[in-house]
Motif scaffolding. Structure first.
Motif, PDB file in Angstrom:
ATOM      1  N   ALA A 193       0.810  -1.219   0.000  1.00  0.00           N
ATOM      2  CA  ALA A 193       0.000   0.000   0.000  1.00  0.00           C
ATOM      3  C   ALA A 193       0.842   1.268   0.000  1.00  0.00           C
ATOM      4  CB  ALA A 193      -0.926   0.000   1.209  1.00  0.00           C
ATOM      5  N   VAL A 194       2.167   1.117   0.007  1.00  0.00           N
ATOM      6  CA  VAL A 194       3.035   2.304  -0.039  1.00  0.00           C
ATOM      7  C   VAL A 194       2.796   3.017  -1.366  1.00  0.00           C
ATOM      8  CG1 VAL A 194       5.432   3.087  -0.170  1.00  0.00           C
ATOM      9  CG2 VAL A 194       4.776   1.337   1.480  1.00  0.00           C
ATOM     10  N   GLY A 195       2.583   4.297  -1.312  1.00  0.00           N
ATOM     11  CA  GLY A 195       2.334   5.071  -2.520  1.00  0.00           C
ATOM     12  C   GLY A 195       0.878   5.118  -2.939  1.00  0.00           C
ATOM     13  N   LEU A 196       0.017   4.313  -2.335  1.00  0.00           N
ATOM     14  CA  LEU A 196      -1.411   4.358  -2.659  1.00  0.00           C
ATOM     15  C   LEU A 196      -2.105   5.424  -1.828  1.00  0.00           C
ATOM     16  CD1 LEU A 196      -2.715   0.687  -2.953  1.00  0.00           C
ATOM     17  CD2 LEU A 196      -2.362   2.353  -4.750  1.00  0.00           C
ATOM     18  N   ASP A 197      -3.055   6.074  -2.429  1.00  0.00           N
ATOM     19  CA  ASP A 197      -3.875   7.033  -1.698  1.00  0.00           C
ATOM     20  C   ASP A 197      -5.263   7.048  -2.321  1.00  0.00           C
ATOM     21  OD1 ASP A 197      -4.434   8.908   0.297  1.00  0.00           O
ATOM     22  OD2 ASP A 197      -2.565   9.977  -0.066  1.00  0.00           O
ATOM     23  N   ILE A 198      -6.164   7.731  -1.685  1.00  0.00           N
ATOM     24  CA  ILE A 198      -7.529   7.852  -2.199  1.00  0.00           C
ATOM     25  C   ILE A 198      -7.466   8.513  -3.575  1.00  0.00           C
ATOM     26  CG2 ILE A 198      -9.768   8.972  -1.829  1.00  0.00           C
ATOM     27  CD1 ILE A 198      -9.204   8.726   1.181  1.00  0.00           C
ATOM     28  N   GLY A 199      -8.247   7.990  -4.504  1.00  0.00           N
ATOM     29  CA  GLY A 199      -8.278   8.552  -5.843  1.00  0.00           C
ATOM     30  C   GLY A 199      -7.298   7.907  -6.803  1.00  0.00           C
ATOM     31  N   HIS A 200      -6.459   7.005  -6.309  1.00  0.00           N
ATOM     32  CA  HIS A 200      -5.535   6.299  -7.191  1.00  0.00           C
ATOM     33  C   HIS A 200      -6.239   5.098  -7.806  1.00  0.00           C
ATOM     34  CE1 HIS A 200      -1.592   7.853  -5.160  1.00  0.00           C
ATOM     35  NE2 HIS A 200      -2.345   8.814  -5.654  1.00  0.00           N
ATOM     36  N   ALA A 201      -5.846   4.765  -9.019  1.00  0.00           N
ATOM     37  CA  ALA A 201      -6.368   3.564  -9.675  1.00  0.00           C
ATOM     38  C   ALA A 201      -5.406   2.414  -9.417  1.00  0.00           C
ATOM     39  CB  ALA A 201      -6.510   3.797 -11.177  1.00  0.00           C
ATOM     40  N   VAL A 202      -5.948   1.234  -9.132  1.00  0.00           N
ATOM     41  CA  VAL A 202      -5.127   0.047  -8.924  1.00  0.00           C
ATOM     42  C   VAL A 202      -5.507  -1.004  -9.955  1.00  0.00           C
ATOM     43  CG1 VAL A 202      -4.651   0.407  -6.479  1.00  0.00           C
ATOM     44  CG2 VAL A 202      -6.699  -0.812  -7.143  1.00  0.00           C
ATOM     45  N   ASP A 203      -4.497  -1.757 -10.381  1.00  0.00           N
ATOM     46  CA  ASP A 203      -4.692  -2.843 -11.329  1.00  0.00           C
ATOM     47  C   ASP A 203      -5.037  -4.107 -10.547  1.00  0.00           C
ATOM     48  OD1 ASP A 203      -4.640  -4.743 -13.287  1.00  0.00           O
ATOM     49  OD2 ASP A 203      -2.609  -4.314 -13.970  1.00  0.00           O
ATOM     50  N   LEU A 204      -6.214  -4.663 -10.793  1.00  0.00           N
ATOM     51  CA  LEU A 204      -6.676  -5.851 -10.074  1.00  0.00           C
ATOM     52  C   LEU A 204      -6.831  -7.052 -11.004  1.00  0.00           C
ATOM     53  CD1 LEU A 204      -9.401  -4.087  -7.933  1.00  0.00           C
ATOM     54  CD2 LEU A 204      -7.125  -4.753  -7.193  1.00  0.00           C
ATOM     55  N   SER A 205      -6.191  -7.006 -12.164  1.00  0.00           N
ATOM     56  CA  SER A 205      -6.370  -8.090 -13.137  1.00  0.00           C
ATOM     57  C   SER A 205      -5.813  -9.419 -12.631  1.00  0.00           C
ATOM     58  CB  SER A 205      -5.730  -7.713 -14.473  1.00  0.00           C
ATOM     59  OG  SER A 205      -4.371  -7.405 -14.302  1.00  0.00           O
ATOM     60  N   ALA A 206      -4.899  -9.406 -11.651  1.00  0.00           N
ATOM     61  CA  ALA A 206      -4.361 -10.647 -11.084  1.00  0.00           C
ATOM     62  C   ALA A 206      -5.283 -11.235 -10.014  1.00  0.00           C
ATOM     63  CB  ALA A 206      -2.972 -10.395 -10.496  1.00  0.00           C
ATOM     64  N   LEU A 207      -6.383 -10.569  -9.719  1.00  0.00           N
ATOM     65  CA  LEU A 207      -7.356 -11.045  -8.734  1.00  0.00           C
ATOM     66  C   LEU A 207      -8.682 -11.311  -9.450  1.00  0.00           C
ATOM     67  CD1 LEU A 207      -6.583  -8.393  -5.979  1.00  0.00           C
ATOM     68  CD2 LEU A 207      -5.732 -10.725  -6.077  1.00  0.00           C
ATOM     69  N   PRO A 208      -8.796 -12.426 -10.179  1.00  0.00           N
ATOM     70  CA  PRO A 208      -9.988 -12.651 -11.006  1.00  0.00           C
ATOM     71  C   PRO A 208     -11.283 -12.769 -10.224  1.00  0.00           C
ATOM     72  CG  PRO A 208      -8.616 -14.619 -10.934  1.00  0.00           C
ATOM     73  CD  PRO A 208      -7.841 -13.525 -10.250  1.00  0.00           C
ATOM     74  N   ARG A 209     -11.215 -13.133  -8.948  1.00  0.00           N
ATOM     75  CA  ARG A 209     -12.439 -13.271  -8.150  1.00  0.00           C
ATOM     76  C   ARG A 209     -13.200 -11.951  -8.042  1.00  0.00           C
ATOM     77  NH1 ARG A 209     -13.063 -13.550  -1.829  1.00  0.00           N
ATOM     78  NH2 ARG A 209     -15.293 -13.779  -1.754  1.00  0.00           N
TER      79      ARG A 209
END
Length: 187
Positions: A147-163
């Motif tokens: 979570a380092v560098g993440l903040d509200i309003g950031h987009a995250v890539d979740l393609s490795a979490l197919p569920r």
């Protein structure tokens, strides 16, 4: 419409505008190795897309009460009665495909200070892209280092979490503790 203000982890005030997360550039990519617990649905009921989008624009400071107008007998006169009785102009869009599939659809309504119908149409088109598809919010427990560098309003890539059923999502909340971080993503 739909701008959000928040305090960053460094104490600054920032803003972001929600757009469809699928086209956003991801700040970070999360994998199964980053999770410390199973993902949980954070907000049940948000999966139903909007079947109607309404943008109120240009306030009319003088309106007429509907009862003071004569009865309307044609569609043109009905439209005129509606026009002069409203305190704002309305740019609305009905999404027939959504309304047919989800009878319990929501209406996304926004009041703006826009002065033109063209401006209201642009906002309506942006909200259509955002709310006309099913979306879901997930609560994720991740390692603090992820979570380092993440903040509200950031987009995250979740393609490795197919569920989760989404490739990209917005971080809508983040809570950091000693060894882990709890983030909520929406997309």
């Amino acid at each position: 419409a739909d701008a959000h203000w928040y305090d960053t982890s460094t104490g600054q005030i920032a803003a972001f505008v929600l757009t469809p997360p699928e086209g956003a550039t991801a700040t970070a990519a999360l994998t199964l190795d980053d999770l410390t617990a199973a993902p949980e649905v954070a907000a049940a009921g948000t999966e139903v897309p909007a079947g109607r989008i309404e943008i109120a624009w240009r306030r009319a400071w003088t309106t007429l009460a509907p009862e003071s107008l004569t009865e309307a007998d044609t569609p043109e006169r009905l439209a005129y009665r509606d026009f002069v009785a409203r305190d704002t102009r309305l740019s609305a869009l009905d999404l027939a495909a959504v309304q047919a599939r989800w009878p319990n659809f929501e209406t996304v309504a926004r009041e703006t200070t826009l002065g033109t119908e063209a401006g209201a149409g642009l906002v309506r088109a942006r909200l259509e892209a955002l709310y006309a598809v099913p979306r879901r919010a997930w609560s994720l427990s991740v390692r603090r280092s992820s979570a380092v560098g993440l903040d509200i309003g950031h987009a995250v890539d979740l393609s490795a979490l197919p569920r989760l059923g989404m490739t990209r999502a917005w971080v809508t909340s983040i809570r950091r503790s000693a060894g882990a971080a709890q983030i909520t993503v929406w997309g």
